[in-house]
Scaffold this active site. Structure first.
Site, mmCIF file in Angstrom:
data_model
loop_
_atom_site.group_PDB
_atom_site.id
_atom_site.type_symbol
_atom_site.label_atom_id
_atom_site.label_comp_id
_atom_site.label_asym_id
_atom_site.label_seq_id
_atom_site.Cartn_x
_atom_site.Cartn_y
_atom_site.Cartn_z
ATOM 1 N N HIS A 1 37.831 -86.042 42.081
ATOM 2 C CA HIS A 1 39.274 -86.296 42.233
ATOM 3 C C HIS A 1 39.543 -87.804 42.119
ATOM 4 O O HIS A 1 38.623 -88.612 42.084
ATOM 5 C CB HIS A 1 39.797 -85.745 43.567
ATOM 6 C CG HIS A 1 39.503 -86.575 44.773
ATOM 7 N ND1 HIS A 1 40.271 -86.536 45.922
ATOM 8 C CD2 HIS A 1 38.519 -87.479 45.015
ATOM 9 C CE1 HIS A 1 39.775 -87.372 46.808
ATOM 10 N NE2 HIS A 1 38.721 -87.957 46.297
ATOM 11 N N CYS B 1 40.028 -95.493 45.388
ATOM 12 C CA CYS B 1 40.343 -94.075 45.131
ATOM 13 C C CYS B 1 41.201 -93.902 43.879
ATOM 14 O O CYS B 1 41.307 -92.785 43.355
ATOM 15 C CB CYS B 1 41.051 -93.456 46.337
ATOM 16 S SG CYS B 1 39.943 -93.260 47.736
ATOM 17 N N HIS C 1 36.161 -89.946 40.951
ATOM 18 C CA HIS C 1 34.842 -89.949 41.568
ATOM 19 C C HIS C 1 34.703 -88.567 42.230
ATOM 20 O O HIS C 1 35.493 -87.684 41.942
ATOM 21 C CB HIS C 1 34.744 -91.090 42.597
ATOM 22 C CG HIS C 1 35.760 -90.981 43.685
ATOM 23 N ND1 HIS C 1 37.084 -91.333 43.502
ATOM 24 C CD2 HIS C 1 35.676 -90.498 44.942
ATOM 25 C CE1 HIS C 1 37.759 -91.103 44.612
ATOM 26 N NE2 HIS C 1 36.936 -90.592 45.505
ATOM 27 N N HIS D 1 33.035 -85.776 45.559
ATOM 28 C CA HIS D 1 32.544 -85.548 46.918
ATOM 29 C C HIS D 1 31.890 -84.176 47.010
ATOM 30 O O HIS D 1 32.172 -83.280 46.231
ATOM 31 C CB HIS D 1 33.705 -85.586 47.928
ATOM 32 C CG HIS D 1 34.369 -86.903 48.050
ATOM 33 N ND1 HIS D 1 33.753 -88.009 48.573
ATOM 34 C CD2 HIS D 1 35.625 -87.311 47.711
ATOM 35 C CE1 HIS D 1 34.594 -89.032 48.558
ATOM 36 N NE2 HIS D 1 35.729 -88.648 48.028
ATOM 37 N N ASP E 1 34.506 -75.086 43.463
ATOM 38 C CA ASP E 1 33.212 -75.715 43.205
ATOM 39 C C ASP E 1 33.038 -76.141 41.746
ATOM 40 O O ASP E 1 33.317 -75.374 40.826
ATOM 41 C CB ASP E 1 32.077 -74.753 43.572
ATOM 42 C CG ASP E 1 30.738 -75.455 43.536
ATOM 43 O OD1 ASP E 1 30.654 -76.614 43.998
ATOM 44 O OD2 ASP E 1 29.783 -74.865 43.018
ATOM 45 N N HIS E 2 32.554 -77.364 41.553
ATOM 46 C CA HIS E 2 32.265 -77.916 40.231
ATOM 47 C C HIS E 2 33.517 -78.072 39.366
ATOM 48 O O HIS E 2 33.457 -77.914 38.141
ATOM 49 C CB HIS E 2 31.191 -77.085 39.501
ATOM 50 C CG HIS E 2 29.799 -77.497 39.918
ATOM 51 N ND1 HIS E 2 29.355 -77.407 41.210
ATOM 52 C CD2 HIS E 2 28.765 -78.021 39.218
ATOM 53 C CE1 HIS E 2 28.101 -77.835 41.277
ATOM 54 N NE2 HIS E 2 27.726 -78.228 40.095
ATOM 55 N N GLU F 1 36.236 -84.890 54.452
ATOM 56 C CA GLU F 1 36.143 -85.797 53.302
ATOM 57 C C GLU F 1 34.766 -86.471 53.324
ATOM 58 O O GLU F 1 34.097 -86.591 52.309
ATOM 59 C CB GLU F 1 37.260 -86.829 53.428
ATOM 60 C CG GLU F 1 37.500 -87.662 52.215
ATOM 61 C CD GLU F 1 38.641 -88.619 52.456
ATOM 62 O OE1 GLU F 1 39.649 -88.203 53.085
ATOM 63 O OE2 GLU F 1 38.523 -89.791 52.042
#
Lengths: 137, 137, 137, 137, 137, 137
Positions: free
Chosen positions: B14, B33, B39, B41, B72-73, B123
């Site tokens: 994100h 950010c 980037h 997480h 996911d992914h 987060e």
């Protein structure tokens, strides 16, 4: 033999793609890791330094933080020319982190005798790669 | 009151950007950010369900896994229309995960009486948001 | 030298008993670990593989999962002939896991050159055994 | 080569001070670690023993606990003569823990052949020192 | 109800002593926690804030860090007048951390409507105290 | 409202079986959890006590340890009459642990006013049940 060891984490995005493969072959080989925009991880890195001077620990701590900044909050595929033609697998990422750590130590006179003995890069807590340099010490 | 609790993790990318702001203002507000590609997480989610039928745990476990697959992914900014005009902060992501969990439970007849009491989205291990529905139970 | 490392967990039951000892001697030697039906653990295993071909990581991941299935949700004393006359201590369990991992790698042609360098079996997060094969590499 | 490994934790206080330095120089060098009364940590220690006799694990577990007692709930600067003229850095603490573990093993006849191969002392989960004795084995 | 949650850690020293008790009585009551110089811990704190304005998370993160600085690398008994006549138990420490967090929020105009709903202070990962303010919200 | 919280772990074996079901039906419903001898877990329990007297923490710590002993190193199916006709699911185990904790507190005069507010029993770090008594306080 005493080593100084540091663990740090950084957040980055990546995807797997062989540019000379079709989308179908990329999907078959890499599954969910292949996509147009990528996904991300909180990578964890551990590095072990062989040091000869006790005062080197503070220097090494600063060096570790500076190398973390190179990778944190970036997209590995788009922001690193090293991954323009190489897939950013954990193995390839580990080799790049190793290179950055050793480059950073060579330009600090106080760390001239420090040696990176061991490096671990965790893709998840369950899967990681380890580069061991002990045989060269 | 007994609740069934599940923890799962997913890897996503994100970035933070207000589209009607200048790049400079986005940089000032969101710091690292804000970026073009993002980037990533390894998000961790915890959900607590109030259930009335003991056999619901297996159903809830499957439901949890199916909602994990939605995220996911993936790249949150590019793959979710909900984030085309909203910043994918942890707060907004938590609201979307809550919506997906509740939607998934409503279409399973065996989970008609299950109620999502509490949801946490991490987060990092140090910063998270929590949505508490207990006052409504 | 680069290694691919995997961590997995399985849930098993066991007890300590030397069959040719009296119940009293077993109790004195093994304390709470000696009982008729046993108790259980969520064992954690770490294995390090030396690989020569980058594509081996997916194969190794599948192999790891298949060996996990051999042990998961079983009673070590009753379900493994290896423990009919040997006490399932962490040391003996580690030797059996090592044997199963190496057997599984030998029947996969793609893993012909992979070598199990290091194996850790955790009885608890505070006590574990480690088998190191590096001197043989 | 099989090793028996133990992890333990103890709570101790310490501060950094070179007695022949001025307060100003101590402050500049050691930052928040220099103070009159000290601060504290929950130190974590890992030790790996090479053993030749299977029965040694219980003995080693007791030995580990006895060495933990030497350090737990003490102030390193005030309660250990070793730190009257040496700064209790993690490196110096690791050397003292190694000495205490080896002394304790030498007075136990059953541990005559046990050898301390590796010792880690964690200052925090992110910074630690490791003493490796494998080259001597 | 959505809360913003933060976890932080600080390293401090302390000891238990009732000044109007004899050394013998202090020893009997407090065991290893009673000593002249003290020992130390890496305390972990979790705090949950009810916020009404989304932008408050950055402010709360800064506030959390500033309160951490008040306690980090200090000796609770010697550096805090609150513990001149009160034993620095985890309960009393939790009440002081709560007071410092609430004082810090009141002097920030942007946090006028933030409310500290829940606070946990961990003495060890196995023992902690929790202050719950939800009934007042 | 301040609570004293404790976390403890115990190692036990169990299996799932409805005695009035066929082996086939048990296998279909319970999968790997159904077997003749069972498997095991390192269960983790968290309990929150509302206390009115500060001195109760030491008492509660001892009580917690005594209840841990009831379950540690046992086979739930064979050693507890409560599981002769009930499946030892995490829900049923949580209800039994709650009963044992409350019974143990009632026979200690110093804990007459302590109240068990919340209990969590973790089957794995990813799945757990929580019993909440707060509405009764």
């Amino acid at each position: 033999m005493m080593t100084s060891c540091f663990r740090f984490s950084f957040s980055a995005a990546h995807f797997y793609q062989q540019k000379n493969w079709s989308a179908e072959k990329n999907k078959n080989e890499f599954g969910k890791c292949f996509s147009q925009y990528g996904h991300g991880h909180d990578y964890v890195v551990e590095c072990h330094w062989l040091t000869t001077v006790p005062q080197q620990q503070t220097e090494l701590n600063q060096l570790t933080k500076s190398v973390r900044e190179i990778f944190d909050h970036h997209h590995l595929n788009f922001m690193f020319h090293e991954f323009s033609d190489k897939v950013p697998t954990t193995e390839n990422l580990a080799l790049l982190i190793k290179q950055k750590l050793e480059e950073a130590s060579k330009i600090k006179p106080q760390l001239a005798t420090a040696k990176l003995l061991n490096l671990k890069v965790y893709e998840t807590p369950e899967i990681w790669v380890e580069i061991d340099n002990q045989s060269l010490s």
